[in-house]
Design a protein around this motif. Structure first.
Motif, PDB file in Angstrom:
ATOM      1  N   ALA A  10       3.891   5.098   1.728  1.00 10.94           N
ATOM      2  CA  ALA A  10       3.468   3.780   2.219  1.00 10.94           C
ATOM      3  C   ALA A  10       3.014   2.873   1.085  1.00 10.94           C
ATOM      4  O   ALA A  10       3.452   1.713   0.974  1.00 10.94           O
ATOM      5  CB  ALA A  10       2.358   3.936   3.254  1.00 10.94           C
ATOM      6  N   LYS A  11       2.143   3.374   0.215  1.00  6.38           N
ATOM      7  CA  LYS A  11       1.641   2.541  -0.882  1.00  6.38           C
ATOM      8  C   LYS A  11       2.743   2.197  -1.864  1.00  6.38           C
ATOM      9  O   LYS A  11       2.813   1.061  -2.367  1.00  6.38           O
ATOM     10  CB  LYS A  11       0.498   3.247  -1.606  1.00  6.38           C
ATOM     11  N   HIS A  23       0.776   8.412  -4.992  1.00  4.56           N
ATOM     12  CA  HIS A  23       0.305   7.479  -3.972  1.00  4.56           C
ATOM     13  C   HIS A  23       0.851   7.705  -2.567  1.00  4.56           C
ATOM     14  O   HIS A  23       0.287   7.174  -1.614  1.00  4.56           O
ATOM     15  CB  HIS A  23       0.659   6.040  -4.383  1.00  4.56           C
ATOM     16  N   LEU A  26       4.917  -0.611  -0.389  1.00  8.40           N
ATOM     17  CA  LEU A  26       4.238  -1.908  -0.411  1.00  8.40           C
ATOM     18  C   LEU A  26       4.114  -2.449  -1.834  1.00  8.40           C
ATOM     19  O   LEU A  26       4.310  -3.649  -2.073  1.00  8.40           O
ATOM     20  CB  LEU A  26       2.858  -1.781   0.232  1.00  8.40           C
ATOM     21  N   ASP A  27       3.774  -1.578  -2.792  1.00  9.58           N
ATOM     22  CA  ASP A  27       3.660  -2.021  -4.181  1.00  9.58           C
ATOM     23  C   ASP A  27       4.998  -2.507  -4.721  1.00  9.58           C
ATOM     24  O   ASP A  27       5.068  -3.509  -5.442  1.00  9.58           O
ATOM     25  CB  ASP A  27       3.138  -0.874  -5.058  1.00  9.58           C
ATOM     26  N   GLN A  79      -8.396   6.398  -8.193  1.00  6.13           N
ATOM     27  CA  GLN A  79      -7.504   7.495  -7.810  1.00  6.13           C
ATOM     28  C   GLN A  79      -8.307   8.741  -7.473  1.00  6.13           C
ATOM     29  O   GLN A  79      -8.015   9.450  -6.496  1.00  6.13           O
ATOM     30  CB  GLN A  79      -6.518   7.786  -8.951  1.00  6.13           C
ATOM     31  N   TRP A 118     -10.009   8.294  -4.009  1.00  9.96           N
ATOM     32  CA  TRP A 118      -9.077   8.366  -2.871  1.00  9.96           C
ATOM     33  C   TRP A 118      -8.492   9.759  -2.681  1.00  9.96           C
ATOM     34  O   TRP A 118      -8.057  10.104  -1.574  1.00  9.96           O
ATOM     35  CB  TRP A 118      -7.952   7.364  -3.059  1.00  9.96           C
ATOM     36  N   GLU A 151       5.484   7.926  -8.882  1.00 12.49           N
ATOM     37  CA  GLU A 151       4.612   7.111  -8.042  1.00 12.49           C
ATOM     38  C   GLU A 151       4.363   7.772  -6.691  1.00 12.49           C
ATOM     39  O   GLU A 151       3.236   7.753  -6.174  1.00 12.49           O
ATOM     40  CB  GLU A 151       5.220   5.726  -7.837  1.00 12.49           C
TER      41      GLU A 151
END
Length: 448
Positions: free
Chosen positions: A426-427, A423, A430-431, A77, A80, A419
């Motif tokens: 997008a993430k 993140h 997808l998660d 984390q 990124w 979340e």
């Protein structure tokens, strides 16, 4: 704005201690806005290597959530989102030199990974959350478990699984305390854990532990000193929750003060003994003991750092506190009652958002703005059985009571907001899709 004393790089140093709901959100957003542009140096210090949203701990403990699918690695984390993560626990503070003392980090095998270190700061944000408060009750430290960390939750889940396997394998009759769980505290954590355990223990024994009769052998009890469960919620929702728990077979004991926790159960102040193989202490909240009067900062009776409306500590404008470890006033004008901002994840989320703006103002040399807590109510999940709560409490001057599917949707949205703050859309999308797919191919309860 604070200066950059003892800072050769010349960039403003923001040190955040504690990577919980508020601390990790703050580090992520500051890294994206200031760290990415070289305007500030952002450092997050936490003794753990991964983050799990604390309101999810009861699901990990009951086995209804696989922690590996939800934990966030601090190192990745930080990479990124343009901040630094350093492992260790804060054990001291030198306000004159503006330095945080971090203890050596020792691994599970007793090997030292990092030595004692010192981190300089220009702005320090303390966000180390809270712990359970056992009020000095005899036997709690020796015989009760607490759900303060992900490791605590995993340890409890392992003990539940082992208890079921042991009962299935033994040739002798069950002892009085076997397969009985006593949860002390009927707030959100205690009630949510009781409801989840009712479902997951039954699913667990269905996977071949056929010598255990879930309805007959497994017993969960909730013990509450107050007159009713969920005392923070409106009485109608409290009564509805108690009725549901009773219908599920959970034994509810109200007006029950715990006098002592024993190796095989709980002794109440009225002399009753409740047998239990596993005891969970889920009552009371306090900040960690080491904060009490640390470096001369003002603390209250539960070790919280007393802060001004700007979230600066009362005795040092370079030190801020957010989340459960901060004693932040909630003016009567905001909700008609006065008092303190409650220790909830929504408060930590709001304060993290406010701190992003405050640090921007500090860098610009502008006056800071006061923080105002917006109460969106409380929600309590009873697993697959129901969700109850009151919404928009302080904002509409009353409580809008909600139950069922709508309340469940709102409850899930709180975690999605967290979340998204970490993140992005997008993430998270997808998660979420990946978890839905995996859930169709694996047991709905974690069995190891």
């Amino acid at each position: 704005m604070s200066g950059t004393r003892n800072n050769p790089a010349g960039r403003h140093r923001v040190v955040i201690v504690g990577g919980g709901a508020g601390g990790l959100e703050l580090a992520t957003r500051l890294g994206d806005t200031l760290g990415n542009r070289g305007r500030a140096e952002i450092t997050l210090i936490d003794r753990n290597r991964t983050h799990v949203w604390k309101p999810k701990l009861h699901e990990i403990a009951a086995g209804s959530m696989d922690m590996s699918a939800h934990e966030v690695g601090y190192l990745a984390q930080a990479h990124w989102h343009h901040f630094r993560w350093r492992v260790g626990a804060m054990v001291g503070l030198d306000r004159a030199r503006r330095e945080v003392l971090v203890a050596p980090y020792v691994d599970d095998e007793g090997q030292q990974v990092t030595a004692q270190r010192v981190f300089g700061y220009d702005t320090l944000v303390v966000s180390i959350g809270s712990l359970s408060n056992d009020f000095g009750t005899p036997g709690v430290a020796e015989h009760a478990m607490k759900l303060e960390t992900a490791a605590d939750a995993q340890r409890f889940r392992t003990r539940v699984i082992n208890a079921c396997i042991r009962a299935h394998a033994q040739a002798t009759p069950l002892r009085p305390e076997q397969l009985k769980v006593a949860i002390i505290g009927a707030g959100a954590t205690g009630v949510e854990l009781a409801a989840e355990l009712h479902r997951t223990t039954r699913e667990m024994v269905a996977f071949g532990l056929d010598r255990v009769d879930a309805d007959k052998d497994i017993r969960v009890s909730v013990i509450e000193a107050a007159p009713r469960v969920l005392p923070a919620l409106p009485e109608r929702l409290s009564q509805a929750t108690e009725s549901l728990l009773t219908k599920l077979g959970v034994e509810v004991h109200t007006h029950a003060i715990v006098a002592e926790v024993l190796p095989g159960g709980v002794r109440l102040a009225d002399g009753r003994l409740l047998p239990a193989e596993l005891v969970v202490w889920a009552a009371g909240v306090k900040a960690p003991d080491f904060l009490k009067n640390i470096a001369g900062l003002e603390t209250n009776r539960t070790n919280q750092l007393v802060v001004k409306p700007t979230l600066q500590t009362s005795r040092d404008d370079d030190v801020f506190a957010i989340g459960d470890c901060a004693a932040c006033a909630w003016p009567q004008a905001d909700h008609g009652k006065g008092g303190m901002v409650p220790p909830r994840a929504q408060a930590a989320h709001q304060q993290a958002s406010h701190m992003v703006k405050q640090i921007g103002l500090r860098l610009a040399g502008k006056p800071l703005r006061p923080y105002r807590y917006r109460d969106f109510g409380s929600l309590v999940s009873l697993g697959e059985f129901s969700t109850v709560g009151n919404m928009m409490g302080g904002l509409i001057g009353g409580s809008l009571m909600v139950e069922g599917l709508f309340a469940r949707t709102m409850y899930l949205s709180l975690y999605k907001m967290h979340e998204l703050a970490l993140h992005g859309f997008a993430k998270v999308a997808l998660d979420t899709l990946a978890r839905l797919i995996v859930r169709r191919t694996e047991p709905h309860v974690k069995l190891h």
